[in-house]
Design a protein around this motif. Structure first.
Motif, PDB file in Angstrom:
ATOM      1  N   ALA A  89       0.846  -1.205   0.000  1.00  0.00           N
ATOM      2  CA  ALA A  89       0.000   0.000   0.000  1.00  0.00           C
ATOM      3  C   ALA A  89       0.876   1.249   0.000  1.00  0.00           C
ATOM      4  O   ALA A  89       0.590   2.215  -0.714  1.00  0.00           O
ATOM      5  CB  ALA A  89      -0.935   0.001   1.204  1.00  0.00           C
ATOM      6  N   LEU A  90       1.950   1.233   0.764  1.00  0.00           N
ATOM      7  CA  LEU A  90       2.845   2.399   0.816  1.00  0.00           C
ATOM      8  C   LEU A  90       3.574   2.602  -0.512  1.00  0.00           C
ATOM      9  O   LEU A  90       3.830   3.743  -0.914  1.00  0.00           O
ATOM     10  CB  LEU A  90       3.827   2.276   1.975  1.00  0.00           C
ATOM     11  CG  LEU A  90       3.179   2.409   3.356  1.00  0.00           C
ATOM     12  CD1 LEU A  90       4.191   2.063   4.458  1.00  0.00           C
ATOM     13  CD2 LEU A  90       2.610   3.804   3.570  1.00  0.00           C
ATOM     14  N   LEU A 107       3.881   6.045  -5.402  1.00  0.00           N
ATOM     15  CA  LEU A 107       3.646   6.292  -6.824  1.00  0.00           C
ATOM     16  C   LEU A 107       2.532   7.328  -7.024  1.00  0.00           C
ATOM     17  O   LEU A 107       2.679   8.266  -7.810  1.00  0.00           O
ATOM     18  CB  LEU A 107       3.276   4.971  -7.507  1.00  0.00           C
ATOM     19  CG  LEU A 107       2.907   5.040  -8.975  1.00  0.00           C
ATOM     20  CD1 LEU A 107       4.090   5.464  -9.829  1.00  0.00           C
ATOM     21  CD2 LEU A 107       2.388   3.689  -9.437  1.00  0.00           C
ATOM     22  N   TRP A 108       1.449   7.179  -6.302  1.00  0.00           N
ATOM     23  CA  TRP A 108       0.296   8.082  -6.393  1.00  0.00           C
ATOM     24  C   TRP A 108       0.702   9.515  -6.069  1.00  0.00           C
ATOM     25  O   TRP A 108       0.399  10.452  -6.813  1.00  0.00           O
ATOM     26  CB  TRP A 108      -0.792   7.570  -5.438  1.00  0.00           C
ATOM     27  CG  TRP A 108      -2.083   8.309  -5.388  1.00  0.00           C
ATOM     28  CD1 TRP A 108      -3.072   8.302  -6.336  1.00  0.00           C
ATOM     29  CD2 TRP A 108      -2.570   9.108  -4.300  1.00  0.00           C
ATOM     30  NE1 TRP A 108      -4.149   9.059  -5.905  1.00  0.00           N
ATOM     31  CE2 TRP A 108      -3.869   9.552  -4.651  1.00  0.00           C
ATOM     32  CE3 TRP A 108      -2.054   9.476  -3.066  1.00  0.00           C
ATOM     33  CZ2 TRP A 108      -4.631  10.358  -3.823  1.00  0.00           C
ATOM     34  CZ3 TRP A 108      -2.818  10.273  -2.225  1.00  0.00           C
ATOM     35  CH2 TRP A 108      -4.089  10.711  -2.610  1.00  0.00           C
ATOM     36  N   MET A 109       1.391   9.684  -4.954  1.00  0.00           N
ATOM     37  CA  MET A 109       1.794  11.034  -4.542  1.00  0.00           C
ATOM     38  C   MET A 109       2.848  11.617  -5.477  1.00  0.00           C
ATOM     39  O   MET A 109       2.783  12.798  -5.827  1.00  0.00           O
ATOM     40  CB  MET A 109       2.317  11.036  -3.106  1.00  0.00           C
ATOM     41  CG  MET A 109       1.229  11.107  -2.061  1.00  0.00           C
ATOM     42  SD  MET A 109       0.107  12.533  -2.248  1.00  0.00           S
ATOM     43  CE  MET A 109       1.237  13.912  -2.241  1.00  0.00           C
ATOM     44  N   ASN A 110       3.817  10.818  -5.879  1.00  0.00           N
ATOM     45  CA  ASN A 110       4.830  11.340  -6.795  1.00  0.00           C
ATOM     46  C   ASN A 110       4.207  11.765  -8.115  1.00  0.00           C
ATOM     47  O   ASN A 110       4.556  12.815  -8.661  1.00  0.00           O
ATOM     48  CB  ASN A 110       5.955  10.331  -7.014  1.00  0.00           C
ATOM     49  CG  ASN A 110       6.893  10.265  -5.835  1.00  0.00           C
ATOM     50  OD1 ASN A 110       6.987  11.197  -5.041  1.00  0.00           O
ATOM     51  ND2 ASN A 110       7.588   9.155  -5.704  1.00  0.00           N
ATOM     52  N   GLY A 143       6.124  15.807   2.204  1.00  0.00           N
ATOM     53  CA  GLY A 143       5.443  16.794   3.041  1.00  0.00           C
ATOM     54  C   GLY A 143       6.113  18.153   2.950  1.00  0.00           C
ATOM     55  O   GLY A 143       5.441  19.195   2.953  1.00  0.00           O
ATOM     56  N   GLN A 144       7.443  18.169   2.870  1.00  0.00           N
ATOM     57  CA  GLN A 144       8.146  19.431   2.698  1.00  0.00           C
ATOM     58  C   GLN A 144       7.785  20.069   1.354  1.00  0.00           C
ATOM     59  O   GLN A 144       7.569  21.282   1.278  1.00  0.00           O
ATOM     60  CB  GLN A 144       9.657  19.211   2.801  1.00  0.00           C
ATOM     61  CG  GLN A 144      10.103  18.823   4.182  1.00  0.00           C
ATOM     62  CD  GLN A 144      11.573  18.455   4.233  1.00  0.00           C
ATOM     63  OE1 GLN A 144      12.153  17.978   3.255  1.00  0.00           O
ATOM     64  NE2 GLN A 144      12.186  18.677   5.392  1.00  0.00           N
ATOM     65  N   VAL A 145       7.710  19.249   0.305  1.00  0.00           N
ATOM     66  CA  VAL A 145       7.357  19.780  -1.014  1.00  0.00           C
ATOM     67  C   VAL A 145       5.936  20.336  -0.992  1.00  0.00           C
ATOM     68  O   VAL A 145       5.685  21.428  -1.528  1.00  0.00           O
ATOM     69  CB  VAL A 145       7.519  18.711  -2.120  1.00  0.00           C
ATOM     70  CG1 VAL A 145       6.965  19.205  -3.455  1.00  0.00           C
ATOM     71  CG2 VAL A 145       8.991  18.319  -2.265  1.00  0.00           C
ATOM     72  N   ASP A 185      -2.347  24.598  -4.242  1.00  0.00           N
ATOM     73  CA  ASP A 185      -2.974  23.586  -3.387  1.00  0.00           C
ATOM     74  C   ASP A 185      -2.646  22.189  -3.913  1.00  0.00           C
ATOM     75  O   ASP A 185      -3.089  21.823  -5.005  1.00  0.00           O
ATOM     76  CB  ASP A 185      -4.488  23.806  -3.373  1.00  0.00           C
ATOM     77  CG  ASP A 185      -5.225  22.809  -2.490  1.00  0.00           C
ATOM     78  OD1 ASP A 185      -4.582  21.981  -1.812  1.00  0.00           O
ATOM     79  OD2 ASP A 185      -6.463  22.857  -2.488  1.00  0.00           O
ATOM     80  N   PRO A 186      -1.889  21.397  -3.138  1.00  0.00           N
ATOM     81  CA  PRO A 186      -1.571  20.038  -3.591  1.00  0.00           C
ATOM     82  C   PRO A 186      -2.723  19.051  -3.414  1.00  0.00           C
ATOM     83  O   PRO A 186      -2.624  17.905  -3.815  1.00  0.00           O
ATOM     84  CB  PRO A 186      -0.376  19.640  -2.721  1.00  0.00           C
ATOM     85  CG  PRO A 186      -0.528  20.450  -1.484  1.00  0.00           C
ATOM     86  CD  PRO A 186      -1.198  21.733  -1.898  1.00  0.00           C
ATOM     87  N   GLY A 187      -3.809  19.514  -2.824  1.00  0.00           N
ATOM     88  CA  GLY A 187      -4.954  18.633  -2.607  1.00  0.00           C
ATOM     89  C   GLY A 187      -4.723  17.710  -1.416  1.00  0.00           C
ATOM     90  O   GLY A 187      -3.767  17.860  -0.661  1.00  0.00           O
ATOM     91  N   VAL A 188      -5.598  16.752  -1.281  1.00  0.00           N
ATOM     92  CA  VAL A 188      -5.510  15.797  -0.180  1.00  0.00           C
ATOM     93  C   VAL A 188      -4.305  14.887  -0.410  1.00  0.00           C
ATOM     94  O   VAL A 188      -4.125  14.353  -1.508  1.00  0.00           O
ATOM     95  CB  VAL A 188      -6.807  14.964  -0.075  1.00  0.00           C
ATOM     96  CG1 VAL A 188      -6.695  13.901   0.997  1.00  0.00           C
ATOM     97  CG2 VAL A 188      -8.000  15.874   0.190  1.00  0.00           C
ATOM     98  N   THR A 189      -3.503  14.739   0.619  1.00  0.00           N
ATOM     99  CA  THR A 189      -2.290  13.920   0.501  1.00  0.00           C
ATOM    100  C   THR A 189      -2.321  12.708   1.427  1.00  0.00           C
ATOM    101  O   THR A 189      -1.317  12.010   1.552  1.00  0.00           O
ATOM    102  CB  THR A 189      -1.044  14.764   0.825  1.00  0.00           C
ATOM    103  OG1 THR A 189      -1.131  15.211   2.183  1.00  0.00           O
ATOM    104  CG2 THR A 189      -0.900  15.943  -0.115  1.00  0.00           C
ATOM    105  N   ASP A 190      -3.443  12.443   2.040  1.00  0.00           N
ATOM    106  CA  ASP A 190      -3.534  11.360   3.011  1.00  0.00           C
ATOM    107  C   ASP A 190      -3.548   9.986   2.350  1.00  0.00           C
ATOM    108  O   ASP A 190      -4.260   9.767   1.360  1.00  0.00           O
ATOM    109  CB  ASP A 190      -4.804  11.499   3.853  1.00  0.00           C
ATOM    110  CG  ASP A 190      -4.785  12.735   4.731  1.00  0.00           C
ATOM    111  OD1 ASP A 190      -3.684  13.150   5.133  1.00  0.00           O
ATOM    112  OD2 ASP A 190      -5.866  13.284   4.994  1.00  0.00           O
ATOM    113  N   LEU A 191      -2.802   9.077   2.936  1.00  0.00           N
ATOM    114  CA  LEU A 191      -2.783   7.694   2.485  1.00  0.00           C
ATOM    115  C   LEU A 191      -4.202   7.125   2.432  1.00  0.00           C
ATOM    116  O   LEU A 191      -4.581   6.471   1.460  1.00  0.00           O
ATOM    117  CB  LEU A 191      -1.907   6.845   3.428  1.00  0.00           C
ATOM    118  CG  LEU A 191      -1.981   5.330   3.279  1.00  0.00           C
ATOM    119  CD1 LEU A 191      -1.449   4.890   1.929  1.00  0.00           C
ATOM    120  CD2 LEU A 191      -1.200   4.656   4.402  1.00  0.00           C
ATOM    121  N   ILE A 192      -4.983   7.397   3.446  1.00  0.00           N
ATOM    122  CA  ILE A 192      -6.336   6.840   3.495  1.00  0.00           C
ATOM    123  C   ILE A 192      -7.203   7.334   2.344  1.00  0.00           C
ATOM    124  O   ILE A 192      -8.086   6.614   1.867  1.00  0.00           O
ATOM    125  CB  ILE A 192      -6.988   7.087   4.878  1.00  0.00           C
ATOM    126  CG1 ILE A 192      -8.098   6.073   5.112  1.00  0.00           C
ATOM    127  CG2 ILE A 192      -7.473   8.519   5.015  1.00  0.00           C
ATOM    128  CD1 ILE A 192      -8.493   5.935   6.561  1.00  0.00           C
TER     129      ILE A 192
END
Length: 180
Positions: free
Chosen positions: A9-10, A15-18, A151-153, A163-170
Motif C-alpha cells: 500500500a505504501l 507512486l500516487w503522490m509522486n 510533506g516538505q514539497v 494547493d496540492p490537494g488531499v495527501t492522506d494515504l487513506i
C-alpha cells in the motif's frame, strides 16, 4: 493484514503522490522549481532530487542490484554520489522520467518480498561503518522518509499558493477498488 500488505500500500501511495506532485511541479518554470525557499534541500527541485537519490540508494541495498539503481548522466556514465544533497538531474524532464522508473521498480520489488525476508537482517556499509538491522526497519524508514520529504514539497507548494490537494494515504486507499 501483514507487513507485506502495508508496504505494498505504501509503494502504491509513493507512486500516487509522486505522480500528483510531479504534475503540479511540472507546471512551474525552472526558476521557481529551483528557487531557494529555505528548505533543508533548499528548493522543490533539490528536495525531489534528494528523494530520488535516497530511494535509489535504499533500493540498491534492498535488492543487491546497485547497478540497476545507479543514476546515470545523458551519456550513460554513472553519477558518483558524494552527498545526499547532490543534484542528480538538473533537467526536470529527466528527473521526472527517472522518478517514474524508480517508482515502478519499488512497486515491483514490494511484490517480490515476503514476510520471511522482512524478518531477516539487512547489512550495508555507509561512511565506512557497517550497519545491520531487520529489513522491516529499513523498509519502514524508506517509506517514512519519502512521506517526510514529500510533506516538505507540499508545504513549499502551499506557501506559493498552490494547493496540492488531499495527501492522506487513506484518501488513496478509499479510492482504490477493494478486493472481494
Amino acid at each position: 493484514m501483514t507487513w507485506i500488505d502495508q508496504y505494498r500500500a505504501l509503494a502504491r501511495y509513493n507512486l500516487w503522490m509522486n505522480d500528483r506532485l510531479f504534475a503540479l511541479v511540472g507546471k512551474l518554470d525552472d526558476v521557481e522549481r529551483k528557487r531557494d525557499r529555505g528548505a533543508f534541500f533548499r528548493s522543490i527541485h533539490g528536495t525531489l532530487n534528494h528523494l530520488l537519490l535516497a530511494d535509489r540508494v535504499w533500493m540498491g541495498r534492498f535488492t543487491g542490484d546497485v547497478e540497476r539503481f545507479t543514476s546515470r548522466d545523458a551519456s550513460g556514465k554513472a553519477i558518483e554520489i558524494n552527498a545526499m544533497s547532490q543534484e542528480l538531474y538538473a533537467d526536470f524532464g529527466a528527473l521526472s522520467r527517472e522518478r517514474a522508473r524508480t517508482d515502478a521498480d519499488i512497486l515491483a520489488w514490494v511484490h517480490k518480498i515476503d514476510e520471511r525476508a522482512l524478518s531477516g537482517d539487512l547489512s550495508y556499509t555507509r561512511g565506512g561503518a557497517v550497519h545491520a538491522h531487520p529489513l522491516w526497519w529499513a523498509v519502514g524508514h524508506f517509506f517514512n522518509h519519502q512521506t517526510h520529504h514529500r510533506g516538505q514539497v507540499t508545504t513549499l507548494l502551499t506557501q506559493m499558493g498552490i494547493d496540492p490537494g488531499v495527501t492522506d494515504l487513506i484518501a488513496m486507499l478509499r479510492d482504490e477498488p477493494r478486493a472481494p
